[in-house]
Write an enzyme that holds these catalytic residues in place. Structure first.
Site, short mmCIF file in Angstrom:
data_model
loop_
_atom_site.label_atom_id
_atom_site.label_comp_id
_atom_site.label_asym_id
_atom_site.label_seq_id
_atom_site.Cartn_x
_atom_site.Cartn_y
_atom_site.Cartn_z
N LYS A 13 0.84 -1.21 0.00
CA LYS A 13 0.00 0.00 0.00
C LYS A 13 0.87 1.26 0.00
O LYS A 13 0.68 2.16 -0.81
CB LYS A 13 -0.92 0.03 1.23
CG LYS A 13 -1.86 -1.17 1.33
CD LYS A 13 -2.78 -1.09 2.52
CE LYS A 13 -2.10 -1.12 3.89
NZ LYS A 13 -1.43 -2.39 4.23
N ARG A 88 -10.25 0.63 7.97
CA ARG A 88 -9.78 -0.70 8.32
C ARG A 88 -10.85 -1.53 9.01
O ARG A 88 -10.63 -2.69 9.34
CB ARG A 88 -8.60 -0.55 9.29
CG ARG A 88 -7.29 -0.99 8.70
CD ARG A 88 -6.22 -0.63 9.71
NE ARG A 88 -5.03 -1.39 9.50
CZ ARG A 88 -3.94 -0.88 8.95
NH1 ARG A 88 -3.93 0.35 8.49
NH2 ARG A 88 -2.86 -1.62 8.84
N ARG A 127 11.91 -5.51 4.56
CA ARG A 127 11.81 -4.09 4.88
C ARG A 127 12.54 -3.80 6.19
O ARG A 127 13.27 -2.81 6.29
CB ARG A 127 10.34 -3.67 5.00
CG ARG A 127 10.19 -2.21 5.38
CD ARG A 127 8.76 -1.73 5.36
NE ARG A 127 7.92 -2.44 6.31
CZ ARG A 127 6.61 -2.35 6.34
NH1 ARG A 127 5.98 -1.61 5.47
NH2 ARG A 127 5.92 -3.01 7.25
N ARG A 139 10.39 -0.56 12.58
CA ARG A 139 9.04 -0.47 13.16
C ARG A 139 8.86 -1.53 14.24
O ARG A 139 9.24 -2.69 14.05
CB ARG A 139 8.01 -0.68 12.05
CG ARG A 139 7.62 0.60 11.36
CD ARG A 139 6.75 0.34 10.14
NE ARG A 139 5.51 -0.38 10.42
CZ ARG A 139 4.55 -0.52 9.53
NH1 ARG A 139 4.67 0.03 8.32
NH2 ARG A 139 3.47 -1.20 9.83
N ARG A 150 -1.06 -8.92 13.25
CA ARG A 150 -1.60 -7.91 12.31
C ARG A 150 -2.43 -8.59 11.23
O ARG A 150 -3.48 -8.09 10.81
CB ARG A 150 -0.44 -7.12 11.67
CG ARG A 150 0.18 -6.11 12.61
CD ARG A 150 1.60 -5.78 12.22
NE ARG A 150 1.69 -5.00 11.01
CZ ARG A 150 2.83 -4.84 10.30
NH1 ARG A 150 3.95 -5.43 10.71
NH2 ARG A 150 2.85 -4.12 9.22
P1 AP5 Z 1 4.79 -1.62 1.92
O1 AP5 Z 1 4.49 -0.78 0.75
O2 AP5 Z 1 5.45 -0.98 3.08
O3 AP5 Z 1 3.46 -2.39 2.39
P2 AP5 Z 1 2.23 -1.86 3.23
O4 AP5 Z 1 1.02 -2.53 2.67
O5 AP5 Z 1 2.24 -0.40 3.33
O6 AP5 Z 1 2.59 -2.55 4.62
P3 AP5 Z 1 2.49 -1.99 6.09
O7 AP5 Z 1 3.30 -2.92 6.93
O8 AP5 Z 1 2.81 -0.55 6.18
O9 AP5 Z 1 0.96 -2.21 6.34
P4 AP5 Z 1 0.11 -2.12 7.60
O10 AP5 Z 1 -1.23 -2.03 7.04
O11 AP5 Z 1 0.31 -3.24 8.54
O12 AP5 Z 1 0.70 -0.87 8.39
P5 AP5 Z 1 0.17 0.58 8.71
O13 AP5 Z 1 1.33 1.45 8.85
O14 AP5 Z 1 -0.92 0.96 7.81
O15 AP5 Z 1 5.66 -2.85 1.43
C1 AP5 Z 1 6.25 -3.75 2.34
C2 AP5 Z 1 7.59 -4.26 1.78
O16 AP5 Z 1 7.34 -5.00 0.60
C3 AP5 Z 1 8.55 -3.14 1.36
O17 AP5 Z 1 9.85 -3.55 1.68
C4 AP5 Z 1 8.38 -3.03 -0.15
O18 AP5 Z 1 9.54 -2.61 -0.81
C5 AP5 Z 1 8.03 -4.46 -0.52
N1 AP5 Z 1 7.11 -4.54 -1.66
C6 AP5 Z 1 6.04 -3.76 -1.92
N2 AP5 Z 1 5.42 -4.13 -3.06
C7 AP5 Z 1 6.14 -5.19 -3.54
C8 AP5 Z 1 6.00 -6.02 -4.69
N3 AP5 Z 1 5.00 -5.84 -5.58
N4 AP5 Z 1 6.91 -7.01 -4.88
C9 AP5 Z 1 7.92 -7.21 -3.99
N5 AP5 Z 1 8.12 -6.45 -2.88
C10 AP5 Z 1 7.22 -5.45 -2.65
O19 AP5 Z 1 -0.48 0.36 10.16
C11 AP5 Z 1 0.32 0.07 11.28
C12 AP5 Z 1 -0.55 -0.05 12.52
O20 AP5 Z 1 -1.17 1.22 12.80
C13 AP5 Z 1 -1.70 -1.02 12.45
O21 AP5 Z 1 -1.30 -2.35 12.74
C14 AP5 Z 1 -2.65 -0.45 13.50
O22 AP5 Z 1 -2.22 -0.78 14.80
C15 AP5 Z 1 -2.49 1.03 13.31
N6 AP5 Z 1 -3.45 1.59 12.33
C16 AP5 Z 1 -3.16 2.15 11.12
N7 AP5 Z 1 -4.27 2.53 10.49
C17 AP5 Z 1 -5.30 2.20 11.29
C18 AP5 Z 1 -6.70 2.31 11.16
N8 AP5 Z 1 -7.27 2.85 10.08
N9 AP5 Z 1 -7.47 1.85 12.18
C19 AP5 Z 1 -6.92 1.32 13.30
N10 AP5 Z 1 -5.58 1.17 13.47
C20 AP5 Z 1 -4.79 1.61 12.48
MG MG Z 2 2.40 1.02 4.94
#
Ligand code: AP5
Ligand code: MG
Length: 284
Positions: A13, A88, A127, A139, A150
């Site tokens: 994402k 979410r 990552r 992280r 997660r």
């Molecule tokens: P990356 O692009 O970082 O993936 P991502 O989907 O953004 O993964 P996240 O770990 O950030 O997702 P998340 O939803 O758990 O975390 P968030 O910060 O939103 O890619 C990952 C890796 O893969 C990178 O190294 C990249 O280079 C590689 N990659 C990407 N695409 C690729 C491809 N096509 N091929 C190969 N490699 C690839 O949330 C964190 C926490 O915050 C949550 O757990 C929760 O506690 C809280 N939170 C956030 N939003 C909310 C909400 N709306 N409601 C409640 N709690 C929330």
């Molecule tokens: Mg992310």
């Protein structure tokens, strides 16, 4: 242009949002990033979110809804935004519908990145290793143990959104297992196909003018896509094959929408020549 990127942790994402904001001049609204900043700054929200995030749970709906509502009102979000990691839960999605309605803003699409669970752990570990290598802080939730939690939160609370947006005919699914640039290409094609990337002038033009300008109407196939499938445009067989493969991943809901609109267009087109013929025959 306003759309949501939906997908499990590590699905790409953030990676895709960053590539797309540059292309379209819109902003990325990542609730994860905003919460991490709040944790780092030690704000009241950060203090509330810290332990929940580190344990792989979800922060309470009211907190993230307030954050997003305020953020959408900022001047830099006027041109459009990509919601990364929000909504979410179903209550968050309902709250988003409500606040967009109040602000008279339209959501163009929800793009789901579908990735095999086995690939997610590899990506998150990679990552973490890259972050460590840069000398930056990893992280707190980028560990295999927290990733499992997660993923459980995603399945239980976020996956129902696939049905929620599919029912509202907003959902489009992309194969997130492809290489990063191919995923971006497919998202771009989808945004073009649904008309989200049209210039304002063309959007106001009549359907006839839009068609003459080669702009696909919402829910119809974009001309660029056709070209790619035939080997036109970028021209390579690889691109055509990739386009064919990725097109298959567009959700059934989107297909139904296209078919519905196409049928309507065919019905309307069928009526027009019949009228003219009748008039001509009448003259004769
Ligand atoms: P990356 O692009 O970082 O993936 P991502 O989907 O953004 O993964 P996240 O770990 O950030 O997702 P998340 O939803 O758990 O975390 P968030 O910060 O939103 O890619 C990952 C890796 O893969 C990178 O190294 C990249 O280079 C590689 N990659 C990407 N695409 C690729 C491809 N096509 N091929 C190969 N490699 C690839 O949330 C964190 C926490 O915050 C949550 O757990 C929760 O506690 C809280 N939170 C956030 N939003 C909310 C909400 N709306 N409601 C409640 N709690 C929330
Ligand atoms: Mg992310």
């Amino acid at each position: 242009m306003r759309f949501i990127l939906l997908g499990p942790p590590g699905s790409g994402k953030g990676t895709q949002a960053q590539r797309l904001v540059q292309k379209y001049g819109i902003v990325q609204l990542s609730t994860g990033e905003m919460l991490r900043a709040a944790v780092a700054a030690g704000t009241p929200v950060g203090l509330q979110a810290k332990d929940i995030m580190a344990a792989g749970g979800l922060v309470p709906d009211e907190i993230v809804i307030d954050i997003i509502s305020d953020r959408i009102d900022q001047p830099d979000a006027r041109k459009g935004f990509i919601l990364d990691g929000f909504p979410r839960t179903v209550p968050q999605a309902e709250a988003l519908d409500e606040l967009l309605k109040k602000k008279r803003l339209k959501l163009d699409a929800v793009i789901e990145l579908r990735v095999n669970e086995s690939a997610l752990l590899d990506r998150v570990e990679k990552r973490a290793a890259e972050t460590r290598a840069r000398g930056e802080e990893v992280r707190a939730d980028d560990t295999p143990e927290v990733l499992t939690k997660r993923l459980a939160s995603y399945r239980a609370q976020t996956e129902p959104l696939i049905h929620y947006y599919s029912e509202r005919r907003k959902l489009l699914t992309v194969d997130g297992m492809m290489a990063i640039e191919h995923v971006t290409g497919e998202i771009n094609r989808i945004l073009e196909a649904i008309g989200a990337t049209e210039p304002k002038a063309a959007r106001r033009a009549s359907p006839a003018k839009r068609s003459a300008a080669g702009i696909a109407r919402k829910g119809t196939k974009a001309p660029a896509k056709k070209g790619a499938a035939k080997g036109g445009g970028k021209g390579t067989k690889k691109a055509a094959s990739s386009a064919r493969k990725t097109r298959k991943t567009v959700s059934k809901a989107a297909k139904a929408r296209r078919v519905g609109k196409a049928k309507k267009a065919v019905r309307q087109a069928a009526k027009r020549p019949a009228k003219k013929l009748t008039k001509k025959r009448a003259k004769r």
